[in-house]
Design an enzyme around this catalytic site. Structure first.
Site, PDB file in Angstrom:
ATOM      1  N   PRO A   1       0.758  -1.222  -0.115  1.00  0.00           N
ATOM      2  CG  PRO A   1      -0.200  -0.825   2.314  1.00  0.00           C
ATOM      3  CD  PRO A   1       0.617  -1.949   1.354  1.00  0.00           C
ATOM      4  CG  LEU A   2       3.411   1.917  -2.049  1.00  0.00           C
ATOM      5  CD1 LEU A   2       3.544   1.500  -3.484  1.00  0.00           C
ATOM      6  CD2 LEU A   2       4.541   2.251  -1.361  1.00  0.00           C
ATOM      7  CB  THR A   3       0.075   7.436   1.147  1.00  0.00           C
ATOM      8  OG1 THR A   3      -0.606   6.778   1.821  1.00  0.00           O
ATOM      9  CG2 THR A   3      -0.482   8.924   1.060  1.00  0.00           C
TER      10      THR A   3
ATOM     11  CB  ALA B   1      -3.642   4.079   3.615  1.00  0.00           C
TER      12      ALA B   1
ATOM     13  CD  GLN C   1      -2.749  -0.053   4.515  1.00  0.00           C
ATOM     14  OE1 GLN C   1      -2.649   1.136   4.152  1.00  0.00           O
ATOM     15  NE2 GLN C   1      -1.937  -0.539   5.191  1.00  0.00           N
TER      16      GLN C   1
ATOM     17  CG  HIS D   1      -2.810   1.145   7.833  1.00  0.00           C
ATOM     18  ND1 HIS D   1      -1.522   1.035   8.431  1.00  0.00           N
ATOM     19  CD2 HIS D   1      -2.433   2.333   7.050  1.00  0.00           C
ATOM     20  CE1 HIS D   1      -0.588   1.557   8.070  1.00  0.00           C
ATOM     21  NE2 HIS D   1      -1.064   2.610   7.446  1.00  0.00           N
TER      22      HIS D   1
ATOM     23  CE1 TYR E   1      -0.877   7.998   9.625  1.00  0.00           C
ATOM     24  CE2 TYR E   1      -0.039   5.890   8.603  1.00  0.00           C
ATOM     25  CZ  TYR E   1      -0.008   7.211   8.942  1.00  0.00           C
ATOM     26  OH  TYR E   1       0.888   7.915   7.908  1.00  0.00           O
TER      27      TYR E   1
ATOM     28  N   GLY F   1       7.271  -1.642  -2.277  1.00  0.00           N
ATOM     29  CA  GLY F   1       6.772  -0.514  -2.321  1.00  0.00           C
ATOM     30  C   GLY F   1       7.334   0.261  -3.191  1.00  0.00           C
ATOM     31  NE  ARG F   2      11.168   3.418  -0.565  1.00  0.00           N
ATOM     32  CZ  ARG F   2      12.002   3.399   0.492  1.00  0.00           C
ATOM     33  NH1 ARG F   2      12.404   4.761   0.646  1.00  0.00           N
ATOM     34  NH2 ARG F   2      11.991   2.474   1.122  1.00  0.00           N
TER      35      ARG F   2
HETATM   36  C1  8OZ Z   1       3.266   8.110   3.446  1.00  0.00           C
HETATM   37  C2  8OZ Z   1       2.639   9.453   3.433  1.00  0.00           C
HETATM   38  C3  8OZ Z   1       1.450   9.261   4.084  1.00  0.00           C
HETATM   39  C4  8OZ Z   1       0.905   8.401   4.408  1.00  0.00           C
HETATM   40  C5  8OZ Z   1       1.739   4.938   5.927  1.00  0.00           C
HETATM   41  C6  8OZ Z   1      -0.240   5.484   4.952  1.00  0.00           C
HETATM   42  O1  8OZ Z   1       2.834   5.225   6.200  1.00  0.00           O
HETATM   43  C7  8OZ Z   1       0.889   5.812   5.156  1.00  0.00           C
HETATM   44  C8  8OZ Z   1       1.416   7.242   4.681  1.00  0.00           C
HETATM   45  C9  8OZ Z   1       2.746   7.038   4.116  1.00  0.00           C
HETATM   46  O2  8OZ Z   1       1.344   3.819   6.108  1.00  0.00           O
END
Ligand code: 8OZ
Length: 360
Positions: free
Chosen positions: A23-25, A56, A98, A174, A179, A317-318
């Site tokens: 999952p990647l914002t 997410a 997510q 998540h 969070y 991810g990346r």
């Molecule tokens: C990077 C920037 C903003 C949110 C996470 C949903 O770390 C994120 C996120 C990552 O799980």
């Protein structure tokens, strides 16, 4: 011997290979916090992943903490996500969403009028978030009352139902990256008394209630969870991460979930933080189901980890941002595209849908 390229049955979801898009914002939601046409194309391009864990997505307006993230609370969002899931399925891929509540990692300007972020605590995080004014410090939260927890769990349940209506194969809860759920799990943040604070058992209660509600709504075989025992993104570590996350995994083990997804080390950073050992294998031994690992994997480490039985699935991810045809490149041992790090968050097609695939 099992390889990264072998299929696997993950709960109710059959995957063509063991390579997962993490999952990647990307902050490219359009008006109404909906995924737009560019997002449809972005996920379609990456559908050869065995599984895509879509970014997410806030479960309610109060669950948002960053600008332009796509939600899963409204009927319009469900319709918009349908275009994404249809495109991925047409390419033969699988995709889960997510489910996200940021807790105290938010700013009042991102929330419905008059609301402040909610958390396990009223202590403000030492963190910033991305708003229409740029990166600014997060707002002071208020502590959720115990009698507000049922409505919160109901938001997760509805979001899971919406995700299935949107055509997703399942959801990932998540519970990572400091969070809301992790703000309850960790004693470095959670300063409550009562049923959701104090003991490890009490701090884990919200996660388990959310999990049972989501699994009860859409099926355990369509429900996964992501954890990050050693990530300090916006909060310090728990005083005893091994005991806390050991208990979490022990409690999740009998639920028959689709998978457990564990981030090793510092999310997006080092896999082995100096002076902070953690025994991930001990968690794996306590978990009988499908085990997904993430963080900083390259081809060799991913191949070896699956071959050794240390994980069933590896999330990238990346590498998946820069290289839409990552599965093919890993199979062929081909080099990956270079990541344009300045295009990660927000913007348009550049650094989003314009990365090349190999010809032929
Ligand atoms: C990077 C920037 C903003 C949110 C996470 C949903 O770390 C994120 C996120 C990552 O799980």
């Amino acid at each position: 011997m099992t390889t990264l390229f072998d299929p696997i049955q993950m709960g109710d979801i059959a995957l063509a290979n063991r390579i997962v898009m993490a999952p990647l914002t990307r902050n490219r939601a359009i008006e109404g916090n909906k995924p737009g046409p560019l997002t449809v194309e972005y996920y379609r391009q990456r559908a050869t992943a065995g599984l895509i864990v879509a970014e997410a997505s806030p479960i309610s307006p109060t669950a948002q903490g960053y600008l332009d993230t796509p939600g899963i609370w409204s009927a319009e969002q469900v319709t918009a996500w349908q275009a994404v899931t249809k495109a991925v399925h047409a390419e033969g891929g699988k995709i889960v969403l997510q489910l996200w509540h940021v807790g105290r990692i938010s700013h009042t300007s991102l929330l419905p009028a008059g609301e402040v972020p909610v958390s396990s605590t009223d202590k403000v995080a030492d963190a910033s978030t991305f708003t229409s004014e740029g990166f600014i410090p997060v707002s002071k939260p208020r502590a959720l009352r115990d009698d507000e927890i049922p409505a919160l769990i109901e938001d997760y349940r509805k979001a899971a139902r919406n995700a299935i209506a949107a055509g997703f194969d399942g959801v990932e809860i998540h519970a990572a990256n400091t969070y809301l759920i992790e703000q309850f799990l960790r004693d470095s943040v959670n300063d409550r008394s009562g049923p959701y604070g104090g003991s490890i058992e009490n701090r884990t209660r919200l996660l388990l209630e959310v999990t049972r509600a989501v699994a009860g709504e859409i099926g355990a075989g369509r429900t996964g969870i992501r954890l990050s025992p050693m990530t300090t993104f916006t909060a310090p570590l728990d005083s005893n991460p091994q005991a806390l996350y050991g208990y979490v995994v022990e409690q999740l083990a009998p639920l028959g979930l689709a998978y457990l997804h564990v981030i090793e080390g510092e999310t997006g950073g080092t896999r082995t933080p100096e002076g902070k050992p953690f025994d991930y294998a001990a968690l794996h031994r306590a978990y009988p189901g499908v085990w997904m690992l993430n963080n900083g994997y390259d081809r060799d480490l991913a191949l070896q980890t699956v071959a050794d039985g240390k994980a069933d699935l590896i999330a990238f991810g990346r590498p998946f941002i820069s290289t839409p045809d990552l599965v093919r490149r890993l199979r062929d041992g081909a080099p990956l595209n270079e990541l344009r790090a300045d295009k990660l968050y927000g913007g348009g097609a550049e650094g989003y849908t314009d990365y090349p695939t190999l010809a032929g």
